[in-house]
Motif scaffolding. Structure first.
Motif, PDB file in Angstrom:
ATOM      1  N   LEU A  26     -14.153  20.769 -12.066  1.00 24.43           N
ATOM      2  CA  LEU A  26     -14.589  20.010 -13.750  1.00 24.43           C
ATOM      3  C   LEU A  26     -13.705  19.868 -14.659  1.00 24.43           C
ATOM      4  N   VAL A  27     -12.723  20.024 -14.784  1.00 27.94           N
ATOM      5  CA  VAL A  27     -11.191  19.479 -14.826  1.00 27.94           C
ATOM      6  C   VAL A  27     -11.431  18.020 -14.569  1.00 27.94           C
ATOM      7  N   TYR A  28     -11.187  17.576 -13.216  1.00 28.64           N
ATOM      8  CA  TYR A  28     -11.620  16.156 -12.392  1.00 28.64           C
ATOM      9  C   TYR A  28     -12.560  15.423 -13.759  1.00 28.64           C
ATOM     10  N   VAL A  29     -13.800  15.869 -13.449  1.00 35.31           N
ATOM     11  CA  VAL A  29     -15.038  15.659 -13.659  1.00 35.31           C
ATOM     12  C   VAL A  29     -14.630  14.893 -15.590  1.00 35.31           C
ATOM     13  N   ALA A  88     -13.050  15.530  -0.232  1.00 32.51           N
ATOM     14  CA  ALA A  88     -12.542  14.995  -0.267  1.00 32.51           C
ATOM     15  C   ALA A  88     -14.139  14.132  -0.492  1.00 32.51           C
ATOM     16  N   ALA A  89     -15.225  14.244  -0.361  1.00 32.86           N
ATOM     17  CA  ALA A  89     -16.397  13.891  -0.476  1.00 32.86           C
ATOM     18  C   ALA A  89     -16.399  14.093  -1.695  1.00 32.86           C
ATOM     19  N   VAL A  90     -16.327  14.781  -2.370  1.00 30.71           N
ATOM     20  CA  VAL A  90     -16.898  15.015  -4.002  1.00 30.71           C
ATOM     21  C   VAL A  90     -15.831  14.518  -4.772  1.00 30.71           C
ATOM     22  N   LEU A  91     -14.382  14.891  -4.075  1.00 34.55           N
ATOM     23  CA  LEU A  91     -13.502  14.194  -5.572  1.00 34.55           C
ATOM     24  C   LEU A  91     -13.543  12.021  -5.467  1.00 34.55           C
ATOM     25  N   MET A 123      -8.727   7.582  -6.076  1.00 29.99           N
ATOM     26  CA  MET A 123      -8.410   7.705  -4.562  1.00 29.99           C
ATOM     27  C   MET A 123      -7.139   8.658  -4.522  1.00 29.99           C
ATOM     28  N   GLY A 124      -6.597   9.349  -5.414  1.00 30.10           N
ATOM     29  CA  GLY A 124      -5.172   9.934  -4.757  1.00 30.10           C
ATOM     30  C   GLY A 124      -5.730  11.501  -4.585  1.00 30.10           C
ATOM     31  N   PRO A 125      -6.245  11.936  -5.585  1.00 28.61           N
ATOM     32  CA  PRO A 125      -7.170  13.199  -4.943  1.00 28.61           C
ATOM     33  C   PRO A 125      -7.880  13.471  -3.925  1.00 28.61           C
ATOM     34  N   ALA A 126      -8.791  12.358  -3.812  1.00 32.99           N
ATOM     35  CA  ALA A 126      -9.806  12.626  -2.491  1.00 32.99           C
ATOM     36  C   ALA A 126      -9.254  12.235  -1.168  1.00 32.99           C
ATOM     37  N   LEU A 127      -7.891  11.130  -1.570  1.00 32.48           N
ATOM     38  CA  LEU A 127      -7.067  11.453   0.215  1.00 32.48           C
ATOM     39  C   LEU A 127      -6.009  12.970   0.553  1.00 32.48           C
TER      40      LEU A 127
END
Length: 189
Positions: free
Chosen positions: A28-31, A73-76, A96-100
């Motif tokens: 939620l914070v990322y969104v 990672a897919a969601v991020l 890209m950083g959080p997903a990777l």
């Protein structure tokens, strides 16, 4: 003193509940970081999500680390792509950083913990590919994530051999890597 942590977990919240809450709040914070001016919240989200996924992995409820880290990672990645689509000036560290990190770093930690040569080789190869692609495309996120994972692998796998080298040599080599790391981080990759 050992009974205190067990009592804390039993009376307040379960570790699993805390882990899932950290993940949900992190997403939620990322969104929320998609809003203009709130980009830096992506870092807070990555910490919350990493905390939650690490706690879940610690509980051992998953057969493999990738079972929980890759869907996350897919969601991020989807959120990061949407973020980048809204504003092409967003740096790869935020988009890209959080997903990777969620996809690669838990696999690195699992490979180090298990010590299986095949898994160590695959994680190392993935890190090298990510590093080369990141350098070629001049993106900070793949370079930083891959370099961090590869450094962890190198230290844990070569640690016993590094201890055999003279202290002045290891200090000198470590000192030579700092300017290179500084240049990569702040060069605007």
């Amino acid at each position: 003193a050992a009974a205190m942590p067990a009592m804390f977990h039993a009376t307040i919240v379960s570790e699993e509940w805390f882990a899932w809450t950290s993940i949900v709040v992190g997403v939620l914070v990322y969104v929320g970081s998609l809003q203009p001016g709130w980009l830096r919240l992506g870092y807070v989200a990555a910490v919350l999500i990493s905390l939650g996924t690490g706690l879940l992995a610690d509980q051992g409820g998953f057969a493999s680390v990738e079972g929980w880290s890759w869907p996350l990672a897919a969601v991020l990645a989807l959120v990061g792509w949407r973020h980048w689509r809204q504003d092409h000036a967003v740096r790869s560290r935020l988009s890209m950083g959080p997903a990777l990190s969620a996809a690669y770093l838990p696999s690195v930690v699992a490979a180090i913990g298990e010590g299986y040569p095949m898994r160590l080789g695959l994680v190392t190869a993935a890190g090298v590919v990510m590093l080369v692609v990141g350098l070629r495309l001049r993106l900070q996120a793949p370079v930083a994530v891959a370099a961090g994972g590869l450094v962890l692998l190198a230290i844990t796998q070569a640690g016993p051999y590094i201890a055999l080298l003279p202290g002045w040599l290891t200090l000198g080599l470590a000192g030579m890597t700092l300017p290179v790391a500084w240049a990569l981080i702040f060069s605007g990759l």
